[in-house]
Write a protein that holds these residues in place. Structure first.
Motif, short mmCIF file in Angstrom:
data_model
loop_
_atom_site.label_atom_id
_atom_site.label_comp_id
_atom_site.label_asym_id
_atom_site.label_seq_id
_atom_site.Cartn_x
_atom_site.Cartn_y
_atom_site.Cartn_z
N ASP A 130 48.08 -43.64 2.89
CA ASP A 130 49.51 -43.94 2.78
C ASP A 130 50.39 -42.72 3.07
N LYS A 131 49.79 -41.62 3.53
CA LYS A 131 50.56 -40.39 3.75
C LYS A 131 50.75 -40.06 5.24
N ALA A 132 50.39 -40.95 6.13
CA ALA A 132 50.44 -40.65 7.56
C ALA A 132 51.84 -40.26 8.03
N ARG A 133 52.86 -40.91 7.49
CA ARG A 133 54.24 -40.66 7.94
C ARG A 133 54.97 -39.66 7.06
N ALA A 134 54.28 -39.12 6.07
CA ALA A 134 54.91 -38.14 5.18
C ALA A 134 54.95 -36.77 5.86
N TYR A 135 55.83 -35.92 5.35
CA TYR A 135 55.91 -34.53 5.81
C TYR A 135 55.22 -33.64 4.78
N PRO A 136 54.74 -32.47 5.20
CA PRO A 136 53.98 -31.61 4.28
C PRO A 136 54.67 -31.33 2.96
N ASP A 137 56.01 -31.12 2.97
CA ASP A 137 56.69 -30.79 1.73
C ASP A 137 56.80 -31.98 0.77
N GLN A 138 56.36 -33.15 1.23
CA GLN A 138 56.34 -34.33 0.36
C GLN A 138 54.97 -34.53 -0.29
N LEU A 139 54.05 -33.61 -0.04
CA LEU A 139 52.68 -33.72 -0.55
C LEU A 139 52.42 -32.66 -1.62
N SER A 140 51.47 -32.94 -2.49
CA SER A 140 51.01 -31.93 -3.44
C SER A 140 50.18 -30.89 -2.70
N LEU A 162 35.49 -22.46 6.30
CA LEU A 162 36.42 -22.72 5.19
C LEU A 162 36.64 -21.42 4.43
N ASP A 163 37.88 -20.93 4.47
CA ASP A 163 38.19 -19.62 3.91
C ASP A 163 38.98 -19.76 2.61
N GLU A 164 38.26 -19.73 1.49
CA GLU A 164 38.89 -19.78 0.16
C GLU A 164 39.89 -20.94 0.07
N VAL A 165 39.45 -22.12 0.44
CA VAL A 165 40.38 -23.24 0.59
C VAL A 165 40.95 -23.75 -0.74
N THR A 166 40.40 -23.29 -1.86
CA THR A 166 40.94 -23.73 -3.15
C THR A 166 41.75 -22.65 -3.86
N GLU A 172 43.80 -28.16 -11.50
CA GLU A 172 43.56 -29.61 -11.48
C GLU A 172 43.46 -30.17 -10.07
N LEU A 173 43.94 -29.41 -9.07
CA LEU A 173 43.88 -29.88 -7.69
C LEU A 173 42.62 -29.40 -6.97
N LEU A 178 37.33 -29.88 -3.46
CA LEU A 178 35.88 -29.68 -3.50
C LEU A 178 35.14 -31.00 -3.25
N GLY A 179 35.74 -32.10 -3.67
CA GLY A 179 35.14 -33.40 -3.41
C GLY A 179 35.02 -33.69 -1.92
N ILE A 180 36.02 -33.29 -1.15
CA ILE A 180 35.97 -33.48 0.30
C ILE A 180 34.86 -32.64 0.91
N ILE A 181 34.74 -31.39 0.46
CA ILE A 181 33.69 -30.53 1.00
C ILE A 181 32.32 -31.10 0.68
N ARG A 182 32.19 -31.66 -0.52
CA ARG A 182 30.92 -32.29 -0.89
C ARG A 182 30.62 -33.47 0.04
N GLU A 183 31.63 -34.25 0.38
CA GLU A 183 31.43 -35.37 1.30
C GLU A 183 31.05 -34.88 2.70
#
Length: 247
Positions: A130-140, A162-166, A172-173, A178-183
């Motif tokens: 549901d975020k395809a049309r959103a802009y980056p500043d509208q995301l967490s 992947l360079d220190e992506v977290t 809490e984010l 990390l879940g994506i990296i696991r996938e």
């Protein structure tokens, strides 16, 4: 054949050796984690692999091709690599969809319809349909980092860096990224990641490399490095990091 071979790589900044004779092989579908204190050379090594930095000595091979040859076409090499930084580096004036489809359309010459179809599939897969049309500043922050990873995946890379992506995320984010990296690991993606997330590193890595002062001091299976490291400096680093994590 190794997917990536790093042979005797040195990198110097302003008279200081940041990498000192790094040797490393990465096999297809392998996850290699780089650990070590800040300034140990982890990020510089990833930047050398992606040709964002020029090595001063040594060679790097990708799929058997020497990519550190000065005559190499850098753009062609980068088509085979995906890199995600600790800063999200999304284009703020572009929607999520446009951020993801830019490289496939401009660099890989994919048709817009094809690029957007793939982007929507990736967004759905990673919970951002549901975020395809959103802009980056509208995301967490977590959502922005997920989009950055999806953007790298959209070029169908042979290797993900992947360079220190977290590191720029609130605690809490971190879990969702990390879940994506696991996938990605479960899907067979070959990855090199620099990380301070020791528990996750131990879980996901096939090989762990400990860098200290630009030297690869220890390399081995994750469980071996974490439970029975051979190098005294590795033991000291892990003890310090793991004790800090308890407080």
């Amino acid at each position: 054949m190794s997917l990536l071979t790093i042979d005797g790589v040195w990198k110097n900044f302003h008279g200081h050796d940041v990498l000192r004779g790094i040797d490393l092989e990465v096999q297809p579908h392998e996850v290699v984690s780089l650990i070590g204190a800040s300034g140990s050379g982890k990020s510089t090594l990833l930047r050398c692999v992606n040709l964002l930095e020029t090595v001063d000595d040594g060679t790097i091979f990708l799929d058997g091709d020497e990519i550190t040859d000065p005559r190499v076409n850098v753009d062609d090499v980068r088509k085979r690599l995906g890199i995600v930084f600790q800063a999200f580096n999304l284009f703020p004036h572009m929607t999520v969809l446009d951020n993801i489809t830019l490289a496939p359309r401009r660099v890989h010459k994919a048709a817009r319809e094809q690029a957007e179809e793939q982007a929507h599939e990736l967004l759905a897969k990673f919970g951002l349909a549901d975020k395809a049309r959103a802009y980056p500043d509208q995301l967490s922050g977590g959502q922005q980092q997920r989009v950055a990873i999806i953007r790298a995946l959209a070029t169908q890379p042979r290797l993900m860096l992947l360079d220190e992506v977290t590191s720029a995320l609130d605690p809490e984010l971190v879990v969702e990224v990390l879940g994506i990296i696991r996938e990605l690991k479960e899907s067979g993606m070959t990855m090199i990641l620099a990380t301070h997330e020791m528990g996750f590193c131990r879980e996901i890595s096939d090989t762990v490399c400990f860098l200290d002062g630009g030297v690869l001091l220890e390399k081995g299976p994750a469980e071996k490095v974490f439970t029975d490291p051979e190098n005294a400096r590795t033991r000291e680093f892990l003890r310090s990091v793991l004790e800090t994590r308890r407080f």
